[in-house]
Enzyme design. Structure first.
Site, PDB file in Angstrom:
ATOM      1  N   ASP A  70       0.868  -1.188   0.000  1.00  0.00           N
ATOM      2  CA  ASP A  70       0.000   0.000   0.000  1.00  0.00           C
ATOM      3  C   ASP A  70       0.901   1.232   0.000  1.00  0.00           C
ATOM      4  O   ASP A  70       1.430   1.629   1.032  1.00  0.00           O
ATOM      5  CB  ASP A  70      -0.905   0.007   1.242  1.00  0.00           C
ATOM      6  CG  ASP A  70      -1.977  -1.085   1.183  1.00  0.00           C
ATOM      7  OD1 ASP A  70      -1.797  -2.068   0.438  1.00  0.00           O
ATOM      8  OD2 ASP A  70      -2.989  -0.951   1.892  1.00  0.00           O
ATOM      9  N   LYS A 110     -10.168   0.241  -2.389  1.00  0.00           N
ATOM     10  CA  LYS A 110     -10.046   0.027  -0.949  1.00  0.00           C
ATOM     11  C   LYS A 110     -10.313   1.318  -0.185  1.00  0.00           C
ATOM     12  O   LYS A 110      -9.473   2.224  -0.185  1.00  0.00           O
ATOM     13  CB  LYS A 110      -8.640  -0.493  -0.606  1.00  0.00           C
ATOM     14  CG  LYS A 110      -8.425  -0.714   0.891  1.00  0.00           C
ATOM     15  CD  LYS A 110      -7.043  -1.313   1.189  1.00  0.00           C
ATOM     16  CE  LYS A 110      -6.783  -1.340   2.693  1.00  0.00           C
ATOM     17  NZ  LYS A 110      -5.414  -1.823   3.011  1.00  0.00           N
ATOM     18  N   LYS A 137      -6.829   3.351  -3.323  1.00  0.00           N
ATOM     19  CA  LYS A 137      -7.253   3.324  -1.920  1.00  0.00           C
ATOM     20  C   LYS A 137      -7.430   4.753  -1.453  1.00  0.00           C
ATOM     21  O   LYS A 137      -6.657   5.641  -1.840  1.00  0.00           O
ATOM     22  CB  LYS A 137      -6.181   2.585  -1.115  1.00  0.00           C
ATOM     23  CG  LYS A 137      -6.357   2.580   0.382  1.00  0.00           C
ATOM     24  CD  LYS A 137      -5.236   1.746   1.046  1.00  0.00           C
ATOM     25  CE  LYS A 137      -5.206   1.940   2.551  1.00  0.00           C
ATOM     26  NZ  LYS A 137      -4.090   1.199   3.187  1.00  0.00           N
TER      27      LYS A 137
END
Lengths: 795, 323
Positions: free
Chosen positions: B160, B259, B223
């Site tokens: 991430d 996400k 995300k």
């Protein structure tokens, strides 16, 4: 495998039904049939007849309700009449307490009313619960406030009296609230006729009236069909009719009430444009379309039913729209996850089916998603027609169903042209990220409500209502309150007019001529023109002596004058300051010829010189007043929702007809045409038929004052003959008539053709010399229509 | 290599050359987006066994996360134990599930990757690591890339990354693209989730444009947030990102996952996000290979709701194992 395992595979939504047990039990308590609500009591129908109300989603009978007869209406009007004085006599704060209590009780009964509405109307429970009921409560709250503020905010105005209100089936309780709340706030009492298909929440509302202790007779509800409504319209004890429904019925009501003095507000049909520019947030615009045409199954007067997409993005937009249509869920309206519920009645469904078939026959491309429809009940899938042209039936006809028709445009000008290519003018949605473009479109589109990057936004503080054949009058906001108020001052009948002829044959006596013979002409398009007929009529003084001739105008002169007025469109778009300058100059030039006009008035009318001098002086003051107002009679920003600017803009009608009285022939002419042009209208006026020569002198002043050609057109002749042509003219948007009672009735009746806005005097006199009666807000308010423009903002 | 699990195993998003015209053409009307998300939870509803199933799916999409300064190998071990066994056996049985559900991934700081990988061995649950100077992302680029390589070397299957918000605020799309592209290369076979830091980007237009650039640069997921900004995952921001994913999919045919992270604590939130996914992107995006929820306390609320579904009694957190 368990059920949950299966759901994990499909990830379907599953059923989510709203419970109906409490409503079903309530309906069960009324198995013997519902009665009317009159004078605070539930009373049996005079004829003893009832009819069935059904749930359109299932076909099941919900209840038997009373069939209202003329006798029931009469009883209800009497109850309303006897309650009205007492209700109006209460303090504003006192009436506010009742309206506040109603708002509170609507909230306490929110789920009951939502479920009942959905069962009766077929709309998704989500809409009844999240849109209709909160707006109902909001409307009563807002108008509780107006009740308390009435004497401060509307000095000199008071209640109209007993209001007859006829509401449609698409938003049954919301339309009740829109009608009842302002009426009660202003001190009126009401007789309300709910729609035949959907009377149930109105009957539940009657229970709320009792629950809050509303005085008997303030709200009366008579259920029934179109005949019941017609009886209400026809009842002589009604002071005002407010109607929401079809344009066809609105026309009939206009004709039926013509000349009765009943105040009238009509909120009618629409074919509202939904305009998508190539710089719009297309995904958001797609959701806008969903809320525009698939809200309430498209059975919405202001539904965005005509999609106009800029050509360069049209295919992309259609693709997005089709993808979105596939995820719309059609079915049991009591299911919390349903987007499109049931069509209200079989006849409505049949009409939708027939119009869609016609669209197919005419060759337009019809798209419907493969959405499963329930096996029973009245359902119709979301439908998109592309390849529609303005000439297509579906481009012009209001379908009142979940059917969207789409066209493309190339330029902003073309978008406006297509948007305005309709007899209607209720609402418009404009989608673009360019605020310059949005506001330009909003200004140019003929519609009472314009939503920018949004659709179907409503609030009690904003006015709602149409232009053109979408009706007149506003509901909500300050402009809506005015509809339920009238001037408190009583008015006397005009003095009986002595007979006059329009003799076009040579006069028996000579007109005294000092110099050369004078020929008064018509004033059309900035030019002095001869009457089309080639006839002139002789005018006489009070002693019967010939004074000269005036042109005997006919329908073709009116036609020409209207065309000239239409060509002067620039007047409507220039700044108020520019109009003010012209009007001040007009006053200046009339002032220079004060003595001449006074002398002429005395010669024409035989009135005393002092009266003539007063008339001219007052006319001068009046021009100055409206010159001053030209850049000051501006709009408002309504306090609606957070982060929304809701502009209430007064806009000119465009071309207005004005029929002037004989009284004070110069002053009444000035008092009528100047407020109209001050706000940007162009007028076709017929001056006093008895004393037209003062008007034909006046056009010389117009000519020297830079009043652009076509802004003021004067057609002399027989008032009511010319008034009829004006009232019937489909390209005249408003008509003021100050003449006889019969003429007033004729104008109101003839205006039904294009449902133009009329303002008539019913043969009652006006004190033109008085500042209070002869000028001001009343004139200005009648010279414009309010456009509400919603601009949500945020980044 | 721990591949992301779920029903839809798809090729990764290879990215595409930066198409500035597409990025600049993005239009977002904030108030219209807010209207859509404000009404959406009222337009869709899942009840009874459907709700239970949807909550199981939400659980399967959780990236069970600990990203705190006081994380220790012991703390991470406890989290991984919960990830292996997120739902009490009696509830699993009561739901009629053949096998116990497992979470989407465990998400930790780079130095915690090794303990997490050890703790999850044999479970099939991937370890995700934040990297690139999380949460601000303002350390020098070589260090950020090196951090990715270290995490991957330690066994992280998903990275991430945080984007440089400055490049968005200054509309410097080329630099943003180049950075993410380099990060994607550093990831190798590990999947890249690009954290946009939407709370820092402020405008939805920025969010939409940054989403496009991240996908063009080859992000496997986009995300919302680090969880450390003032405002984290919101429905309006998510809607804009989902529409960007749809736009990208329609243009390229590549699936990119989504996400939301930060602030999703209640089971009801998870349902709202699942509804948003289904409405905007469709059934395919309701699987953990295309949808993850970054959360730490959400799991507890889902457990309680599922227990209520099974027993009919309202549940207490004290009866569920700590994560």
């Amino acid at each position: 495998m368990g059920k949950i395992t299966d759901i994990l595979r499909t990830m379907e939504y599953g059923p989510a039904p709203e419970a109906t047990d409490i409503v079903t039990a309530w309906l069960g308590q009324h198995a013997a049939g519902f009665d009317h609500f009159i004078g605070g009591k539930f009373v049996r129908p005079a004829g003893g007849k009832r009819f069935a109300v059904t749930n359109p989603a299932t076909g099941a009978e919900l209840a038997q309700v009373a069939q209202g007869s003329a006798a029931d209406i009469d009883r209800a009007v009497k109850a309303a009449r006897s309650a009205q004085k007492g209700w109006a006599a209460r303090s504003g704060e006192d009436r506010a307490r009742y309206l506040y209590a109603i708002a509170r009780h609507v909230q306490k009964r929110e789920r009951f009313l939502s479920v009942l509405e959905t069962m009766d109307n077929g709309k998704p429970i989500r809409e009844a619960r999240d849109i209709d009921m909160p707006l109902v409560a909001r409307h009563f709250y807002h108008h509780a406030g107006w009740a308390a503020l009435l004497s401060d905010e509307f000095p000199g105005l008071g209640p109209v009296g007993v209001c007859g209100q006829i509401i449609p089936w698409n938003f049954p309780l919301l339309m009740l609230a829109w009608k009842v709340a302002p009426a009660l706030a202003a001190g009126n009492t009401v007789v309300l006729k709910p729609a035949e298909y959907t009377p149930m929440t109105a009957l539940a509302f009657a229970g709320i009236c009792r629950e809050v202790g509303l005085p008997d007779g303030v709200v009366n509800i008579v259920t029934g069909d179109g005949e019941t409504g017609a009886a209400l319209v026809a009842h002589p004890g009604i002071d005002k009719i407010a109607f929401t429904g079809s344009t066809e019925v609105g026309r009939r009501i206009r004709e039926a009430t013509a000349g009765t003095g009943k105040k009238l507000a009509l909120e009618l049909g629409g074919k509202s444009p939904f305009i998508v520019f190539d710089d719009a947030d297309l995904d958001s615009a797609v959701e806008g379309v969903v809320d525009a045409i698939w809200f309430n199954q498209g059975q919405v007067c202001c539904a965005g039913s005509r999609l106009l997409v800029q050509e360069g993005v049209a295919e992309r937009f259609y693709a997005k729209l089709k993808a979105r249509m596939a995820t719309l869920r059609v079915g049991n309206p009591l299911d919390k996850a349903i987007d499109i519920g049931a069509i209200v009645a079989p006849v409505q469904l049949a009409r939708i089916i027939e119009l869609v078939e016609q669209g197919r026959r005419e060759g337009a491309a019809c798209h419907q998603p493969a959405t499963a429809l329930p096996g029973q009940g009245l359902f119709y899938p979301p439908t998109l027609f592309t390849g529609i042209e303005p000439a297509s039936t579906l481009a012009q006809t209001e379908i009142f169903g979940p059917v969207l028709v789409a066209m493309t445009f190339r330029t902003p000008d073309e978008a406006v042209a297509l948007a305005n290519n309709s007899a209607y003018g209720l609402s418009a949605s404009i989608w673009s990220e360019n605020i310059n473009l949005c506001l330009d479109q909003a200004a140019r589109i003929q519609a009472g409500v314009v939503w920018i990057n949004g659709t179907n936004m409503f609030d009690a503080a904003a006015g709602f209502g149409g232009y053109r054949e979408s009706g007149f009058g506003r509901e909500g906001g300050r402009e809506g309150m005015r509809e339920y108020l009238k001037p408190l001052a009583a008015r006397k009948a005009m003095a009986a007019a002595t007979a006059m002829t329009f003799d076009a044959t040579p006069a028996p006596d000579a007109v005294p001529v000092d110099d050369l013979d004078r020929t008064a002409k018509l004033f059309v398009g900035g030019k002095q023109v001869r009457p089309d007929s080639g006839y002139s009529y002789t005018l006489t003084d009070p002693k019967g002596r010939s004074l000269g001739q005036a042109g005997l105008g006919n329908r073709k002169d009116i036609r020409n004058a209207v065309e000239a007025a239409h060509k002067a469109g620039g007047w409507s778009t220039v700044a108020g300051h520019n109009r003010a300058q012209v009007l001040f100059f007009l006053a200046e030039n009339l002032g220079a010829r004060k003595a001449e006009f006074a002398a002429r008035l005395t010669a024409l009318t035989g009135q005393k010189a002092a009266v003539s001098e007063k008339e001219v002086a007052t006319a001068l003051d009046r021009i100055v007043f409206y010159a001053a107002m030209a850049d000051k009679y501006d709009g408002r920003v309504h306090a609606t929702k957070a982060r929304h600017v809701t502009l209430a803009m007064p806009e000119p009608f465009g071309v207005m007809g004005i029929s002037c009285p004989d009284e004070m022939p110069l002053l009444s002419l000035v008092s009528l045409i100047v407020p109209a042009i001050a706000l940007g209208n162009r007028v076709v006026a017929t001056p006093s038929q008895r004393h037209p020569l003062i008007a034909t002198d006046f056009y010389q002043v117009l000519e020297t004052s830079d009043v652009p050609a076509g802004v003021v057109n004067l057609v002399t002749g027989e008032r009511d003959v010319l008034a009829k042509t004006l009232a019937e003219h489909d390209d005249v948007a408003a008509h003021w008539y100050f003449g006889s009672a019969e003429g007033s009735a004729m104008v109101e009746c003839a205006s039904a053709g294009n449902l133009k806005v009329t303002w008539v005097n019913y043969g009652l006199a006006r004190d033109w010399l008085s500042r209070a009666d002869g000028q001001g807000e009343e004139f200005l308010a009648h010279a414009c229509q309010i456009k509400n423009i919603w601009v949500p903002y945020g980044e | 290599m721990n591949a992301p699990h779920g029903a839809n195993a798809r090729p990764r998003n290879p990215g595409m050359p930066l198409a500035l015209d597409l990025v600049r053409a993005v239009q977002v009307n904030a108030s219209a987006v807010e209207r859509r998300t404000a009404t959406l939870p009222g337009r869709r509803s899942v009840k009874k066994e459907w709700q239970a199933a949807w909550l199981v799916r939400a659980l399967e999409c959780i990236d069970l996360t600990t990203l705190a300064g006081d994380d220790t190998p012991g703390r991470v071990h406890r989290l991984c134990a919960k990830a292996r066994n997120p739902l009490r056996a009696d509830i699993v049985a009561g739901l009629g599930l053949a096998t116990p559900p497992r979470v989407g991934a465990v998400c930790v700081y780079p130095t915690m990757v090794a303990p997490a990988v050890a703790a999850l061995e044999g479970s099939g649950i991937p370890v995700a690591s934040v990297a690139t100077g999380f949460p601000a992302g303002l350390t020098p680029l070589p260090l950020r890339l090196q951090e990715i390589r270290e995490a991957v070397k330690d066994g992280a299957a998903e990275i991430d990354i945080v984007i440089t918000r400055a490049h968005v605020l200054n509309q410097d799309w080329q630099t943003l693209y180049d950075e993410i592209r380099a990060m994607r290369e550093a990831c190798g076979d590990a999947h890249l989730k690009a954290i946009l830091g939407t709370g820092d980007l402020r405008t939805l237009r920025n969010v939409a444009r940054a989403s496009q650039v991240a996908m063009m640069a080859g992000a496997d997921f986009i995300k919302t947030s680090t969880g450390k900004e003032d405002v984290n995952a919101t429905l309006p921001v998510s809607l804009v990102m989902l529409r960007a994913i749809r736009e990208y999919f329609e243009a390229t045919g590549h699936h990119v996952g989504f996400k939301p992270a930060g602030g999703l604590r209640a089971a009801k939130d998870a349902l709202n996000w699942l509804i948003l996914m289904k409405e905007e992107l469709g059934r395919d995006w309701l699987e953990p290979d295309l949808f993850r929820i970054g959360a730490s306390s959400l799991l507890g609320d889902i457990e309680r709701q599922l227990e209520h579904y099974v027993t009919g009694r309202y549940a207490s957190l004290s009866r569920h194992a700590l994560a």
